[in-house]
Scaffold this active site. Sequence first.
Site, PDB file in Angstrom:
ATOM      1  CG  ASP A 124      -1.512  -2.472  -8.226  1.00 57.63           C
ATOM      2  OD1 ASP A 124      -0.827  -2.747  -9.241  1.00 57.63           O
ATOM      3  OD2 ASP A 124      -1.063  -2.585  -7.068  1.00 57.63           O
ATOM      4  NE  ARG A 125       3.031  -1.183  -9.718  1.00 61.79           N
ATOM      5  CZ  ARG A 125       4.028  -0.509  -9.136  1.00 61.79           C
ATOM      6  NH1 ARG A 125       4.605   0.493  -9.765  1.00 61.79           N
ATOM      7  NH2 ARG A 125       4.463  -0.844  -7.945  1.00 61.79           N
ATOM      8  CB  SER A 183       2.987  -5.784  -8.247  1.00 63.15           C
ATOM      9  OG  SER A 183       2.490  -4.604  -8.835  1.00 63.15           O
ATOM     10  CG  HIS A 184       5.752  -3.839 -11.220  1.00 60.91           C
ATOM     11  ND1 HIS A 184       5.308  -3.668  -9.931  1.00 60.91           N
ATOM     12  CD2 HIS A 184       7.017  -3.380 -11.243  1.00 60.91           C
ATOM     13  CE1 HIS A 184       6.269  -3.128  -9.210  1.00 60.91           C
ATOM     14  NE2 HIS A 184       7.321  -2.940  -9.976  1.00 60.91           N
ATOM     15  CG  ASP A 199      -1.330  -6.310  -8.669  1.00 63.52           C
ATOM     16  OD1 ASP A 199      -0.672  -5.657  -9.498  1.00 63.52           O
ATOM     17  OD2 ASP A 199      -1.460  -5.947  -7.484  1.00 63.52           O
ATOM     18  CE  LYS A 202       0.407   0.519  -7.036  1.00 62.58           C
ATOM     19  NZ  LYS A 202       0.775   0.459  -5.621  1.00 62.58           N
ATOM     20  CG  ASP A 248       0.222  -3.921 -12.355  1.00 64.51           C
ATOM     21  OD1 ASP A 248      -1.018  -3.889 -12.473  1.00 64.51           O
ATOM     22  OD2 ASP A 248       0.793  -3.831 -11.247  1.00 64.51           O
TER      23      ASP A 248
END
Length: 559
Positions: free
Chosen positions: A287-288, A118-119, A285, A383, A283
């Site tokens: 999703d943010r 992710s982030h 991937d 998300k 981010d």
Amino acid sequence: MSTFTVKTVPTTPYEGQKPGTSGLRKRVKVFQQENYTANFIQAIFDAMPSPGPKGATLVVGGDGRYYSEDAIKIIIRLAAGNEVAKLIVGQNGILSTPATSNIIRKRQTNGGIILTASHNPGGPNHDFGIKFNSSNGGSAPEAVTNRVYEISRNINQYYEANIPEVSLASLGKQTFGNFTIEIINPVNDYVELVKELFDFDLIKNFFVKNPNYKVLVDSLHGVTGPYAIRIFVNELGLPRSSVQNDVPLPDFGGSHPDPNLVYAKSLVDRIEELDIPFGAAFDGDGDRHMIYGKGAFVVPSDSVAIIAEYASIIPYFQSTGLKGVARSMPTSRALDLVAQDKNVDLFVVPTGWKFFGNLMDAGRLSICGEESFGTGADCIREKDGIWAILAWLNIIAKVNETKPGSGIKDILRMHYEKYGRYFYLRTDYEEVESEKANRVIDHLRDLVGPSKGTFFGKTFGEFTVKDGDDFEYRDPVDGSISSHQGIRIYFTDGSRIVIRLSGTGSQGATIRVYVEKYSKNPSEYDLETLPAVQGLIDASLEISKINEYTGRTKPDVVT
């Protein structure tokens, strides 16, 4: 069509392969240990819900971070070895988390394996991650992840096929006996989805009528680059210069792919320098997201509240209606006020998108969000950063039909004038030694538990403690109970502090401290957040004793 053979490979278990709500995240060097990745993938196959991996179709992709292609090659060999029928793989291993969820649902597959941390930073000395998504498109439920962990603790063999090396760059199908690999364009299915959800003609016409309304989107060298080029440039007609850092890189260009005011500072600086009214960052991937325009930062808690407020102008919700809204417990209570105004159900859940997924699958939830820059809807089960940006552009374009010249700041102001403003700020203490972090939480649990008789009513600066607890959630769909989800402390003036441990890091623990103060005074709506909540920050430090227990003098990130 060639055939293959399968061999049983002896192995020994590794400690600590316990996936959280976002999968298993460790340093790359951990995953590179002999059989480490293969063990975890085999555990996933063994833990898959009935009918299991035999004959299954799975989606595979990720954010392109370092070690992704190596992991995909392992997944291919083990998938064939476990009699999986088909893998649908993003070209070059690229597939955003929201896009993966969409493909799982659209093609009705048995789930997917997403390669992302992710982030978190990427590169040979940083982080990698693997998570399994179920057939609904969302993160695997706790019953599955617990089974993965139990299997990983006792694993003694995995099944591997001698599949020839597959080119991840070549689109199309490759078949080996009863096993097929389909390499797909990672963007096409997702673009089809979002064009059904939002009014692209309205947004595009807004840009045509307002040629000086500039947009700057920063993918931070994560997975969203190809999606951003296709959507914002090719579909909506914005200049190519509207997208930056759009080439996915294994190390994210040496930067931290976390869309906040600290790690996306170069975007913020450029927006201020060039007077850009609308900017966004994503981010690793996808999703943010973060939304920032000239002089205006959209706090994620406000973002989900405003999207819910304007849901009736977004085509998708015009057709489905607003079934309910939800937020994670630490997210500000701005959404609560919108839910009350719209007379729809509000759900407050622990941090973790799977809790929203249960409500969506039950048809009880339309829009949801987390304060950690995650917002989404029931069109998928993750998300979605680009979804949130398109929602905002749809809102801005529609509002400008009746109120020309309205931008981010104006929409925020209108929202505050209607509902009041929650001043909200989060501070993160990253990679704290687990023992020290647990001492902080144990101390707080004692305050709201055994010591509450002396703690409740105590004053810290201008704030007097009214109530507090250790948040527990009973899922209204399946009845499951999630305990110890974070300490909540309420004050007599309506302010709130939340302190919890985050499991998204690859080592140590992250202590997150959230402070929240409500105002219905219009003269305060334009105040900067930090001075508005400084007193609460001071109270949180005094109450939690973070500095004393951890030895830290300041947080690593303030958002």
